[in-house]
Design a protein around this motif. Structure first.
Motif, short mmCIF file in Angstrom:
data_model
loop_
_atom_site.label_atom_id
_atom_site.label_comp_id
_atom_site.label_asym_id
_atom_site.label_seq_id
_atom_site.Cartn_x
_atom_site.Cartn_y
_atom_site.Cartn_z
N HIS A 79 0.79 -1.24 0.00
CA HIS A 79 0.00 0.00 0.00
C HIS A 79 0.82 1.29 0.00
N ARG A 80 2.13 1.20 0.06
CA ARG A 80 2.96 2.41 0.05
C ARG A 80 3.82 2.45 -1.21
N LEU A 81 5.09 2.12 -1.10
CA LEU A 81 5.99 2.22 -2.24
C LEU A 81 5.50 1.41 -3.44
N ALA A 82 5.10 0.18 -3.19
CA ALA A 82 4.70 -0.70 -4.30
C ALA A 82 3.46 -0.20 -5.03
N SER A 83 2.63 0.61 -4.36
CA SER A 83 1.41 1.09 -5.01
C SER A 83 1.71 2.00 -6.20
N GLY A 84 2.92 2.57 -6.24
CA GLY A 84 3.28 3.42 -7.36
C GLY A 84 3.75 2.67 -8.58
N PHE A 85 3.91 1.35 -8.45
CA PHE A 85 4.47 0.55 -9.55
C PHE A 85 3.66 -0.73 -9.72
N PRO A 86 2.39 -0.61 -10.12
CA PRO A 86 1.50 -1.78 -10.18
C PRO A 86 1.66 -2.57 -11.47
N TYR A 87 2.88 -3.04 -11.72
CA TYR A 87 3.17 -3.75 -12.96
C TYR A 87 3.80 -5.10 -12.64
N ASP A 88 3.38 -6.11 -13.35
CA ASP A 88 3.87 -7.47 -13.08
C ASP A 88 5.36 -7.61 -13.32
N ASP A 89 5.92 -6.80 -14.21
CA ASP A 89 7.32 -6.96 -14.55
C ASP A 89 8.24 -5.97 -13.83
N VAL A 90 7.71 -5.22 -12.88
CA VAL A 90 8.52 -4.31 -12.07
C VAL A 90 8.58 -4.88 -10.65
N VAL A 91 9.77 -5.07 -10.14
CA VAL A 91 9.97 -5.66 -8.81
C VAL A 91 10.23 -4.54 -7.81
N VAL A 92 9.47 -4.54 -6.71
CA VAL A 92 9.65 -3.55 -5.66
C VAL A 92 10.02 -4.27 -4.37
N SER A 93 11.15 -3.90 -3.81
CA SER A 93 11.61 -4.45 -2.54
C SER A 93 11.64 -3.30 -1.54
N GLY A 94 11.24 -3.55 -0.29
CA GLY A 94 11.23 -2.41 0.63
C GLY A 94 11.01 -2.75 2.08
N LYS A 95 11.01 -1.69 2.87
CA LYS A 95 10.73 -1.78 4.31
C LYS A 95 9.99 -0.53 4.75
N THR A 96 8.85 -0.75 5.38
CA THR A 96 8.03 0.36 5.87
C THR A 96 8.43 0.77 7.28
N GLY A 97 7.92 1.93 7.69
CA GLY A 97 8.05 2.38 9.07
C GLY A 97 6.81 3.17 9.43
N THR A 98 6.24 2.91 10.61
CA THR A 98 4.99 3.55 11.01
C THR A 98 5.02 3.92 12.48
N LEU A 99 4.65 5.16 12.76
CA LEU A 99 4.43 5.66 14.12
C LEU A 99 3.28 6.65 14.04
N PRO A 100 2.75 7.10 15.15
CA PRO A 100 1.72 8.14 15.08
C PRO A 100 2.19 9.32 14.24
N THR A 101 1.44 9.67 13.23
CA THR A 101 1.68 10.74 12.25
C THR A 101 2.80 10.42 11.26
N VAL A 102 3.51 9.32 11.43
CA VAL A 102 4.66 8.99 10.59
C VAL A 102 4.34 7.81 9.68
N ARG A 103 4.60 7.99 8.38
CA ARG A 103 4.49 6.92 7.40
C ARG A 103 5.74 6.98 6.52
N ASN A 104 6.52 5.92 6.49
CA ASN A 104 7.77 5.89 5.74
C ASN A 104 7.85 4.63 4.88
N GLU A 105 8.70 4.66 3.89
CA GLU A 105 9.17 3.43 3.26
C GLU A 105 10.44 3.72 2.47
N ILE A 106 11.37 2.76 2.55
CA ILE A 106 12.55 2.79 1.69
C ILE A 106 12.56 1.50 0.89
#
Length: 298
Positions: free
Chosen positions: A223-250
């Motif tokens: 629902h974060r980084l990968a949502s920008g690349f909804p293609y079967d042939d594009v690979v997205v690897s990542g790690k999220t971070g969540t706290l009150p008011t904070v939404r991250n992903e690398i």
């Protein structure tokens, strides 16, 4: 080499429309071209700290300082706050360190992360970041410490009470976990440099980097980084971070033509709601705009 000046304006507009203060860095892993929007501002890592921990774990294992296959027993009383992985189980768990490391990345398992931290050591995590030249990345504690500090700062007994109190005057400002001067922190640019080191086999020996890439590629959240690349042939690897008011992903976005792009997006919302779909979605939108600019060559 900078690219995408026009893209930065669009990215910043998307952040504003989503009601967040956002910071981003995107890096072409092969050409070195970049897109930067507040890329050198200090940011709260939240669960993104598990990536520096992962790197330190594999570096110590490669040096023979710990056994990645060593079995760890987690009794029920070892559970800490979290809604995934071993954190939600009721019975004793026995698992290898490297499988615990996998859970801390793929489902952001807090209990697993703290078990790994217990064996790696906080000082060794920060030493690994310093050795990689990431001087502004600093881990100040584990997941249990983070949770305990928020409860203490808010005067809450549990997570439900914490979220209920966030709207009270002064409570949010008291949370040291949200202050980059006090909390576990880094910068968007240093996080893409860390990912680049993993993808280029520079963070640890090649076999260890391959395992890290595998784990990051198995993250379950779309629902974060990968949502920008909804293609079967594009690979997205990542790690999220969540706290009150904070939404991250690398993460790293890999195209079938060989293009590889490390992206770090950190956001802070004006809203204290626990569910923030617009803040989640803008991470993918901003990442897509940045990668598109890199692929277009400026």
């Amino acid at each position: 080499m900078s690219a995408g000046t026009g893209a930065v304006g669009r990215i910043e507009a998307e952040f504003r429309d989503a009601g967040v203060h956002g910071r981003l860095h995107a890096l072409d892993l092969d050409s070195g071209a970049e897109v930067a929007a507040g890329a050198d501002e200090a940011v709260v890592l939240a669960s993104v700290f598990k990536v520096p921990l992962l790197v330190a774990f594999f570096r110590r294992a490669a040096a023979g300082e710990l056994d990645a296959r060593a079995q760890v027993v987690l009794p029920p009383e070892a559970r800490i706050a979290g809604a995934t992985g071993t954190s939600v189980l009721l019975d004793e768990v026995r698992m290898s360190l490297r499988d615990l490391a996998c859970l801390m990345i793929t489902v952001s398992d807090n209990t697993a992360a703290d078990a790994v931290m217990d064996h790696v050591g906080l000082d060794h995590v920060n030493r690994a970041m310093a050795e990689l030249g990431l001087d502004r990345t600093r881990i100040v504690g584990n997941a249990r410490d983070l949770h305990a500090s928020m409860l203490a700062d808010a005067g809450a007994d549990d997570a439900a009470a914490l979220w209920a109190r966030l709207g009270e005057p002064g409570v949010l400002a008291r949370l040291s976990a949200l202050d980059p001067a006090l909390a576990t922190r880094g910068t968007p640019r240093e996080m893409t440099r860390l990912l680049a080191a993993v993808w280029r086999d520079e963070a640890a020996p090649p076999d260890a980097c391959a395992l890290m890439r595998r784990m990051l590629g198995l993250q379950v959240w779309p629902h974060r980084l990968a949502s920008g690349f909804p293609y079967d042939d594009v690979v997205v690897s990542g790690k999220t971070g969540t706290l009150p008011t904070v939404r991250n992903e690398i993460g790293v976005v890999e195209y079938p033509d060989g293009g590889r792009y490390a992206v770090a997006v950190f956001t802070r919302s004006r809203s204290t709601a626990s569910a923030q779909p617009r803040a989640d979605a803008v991470i993918g939108t901003a990442a897509r705009l940045a990668v598109q600019a890199l692929r277009a060559g400026g």
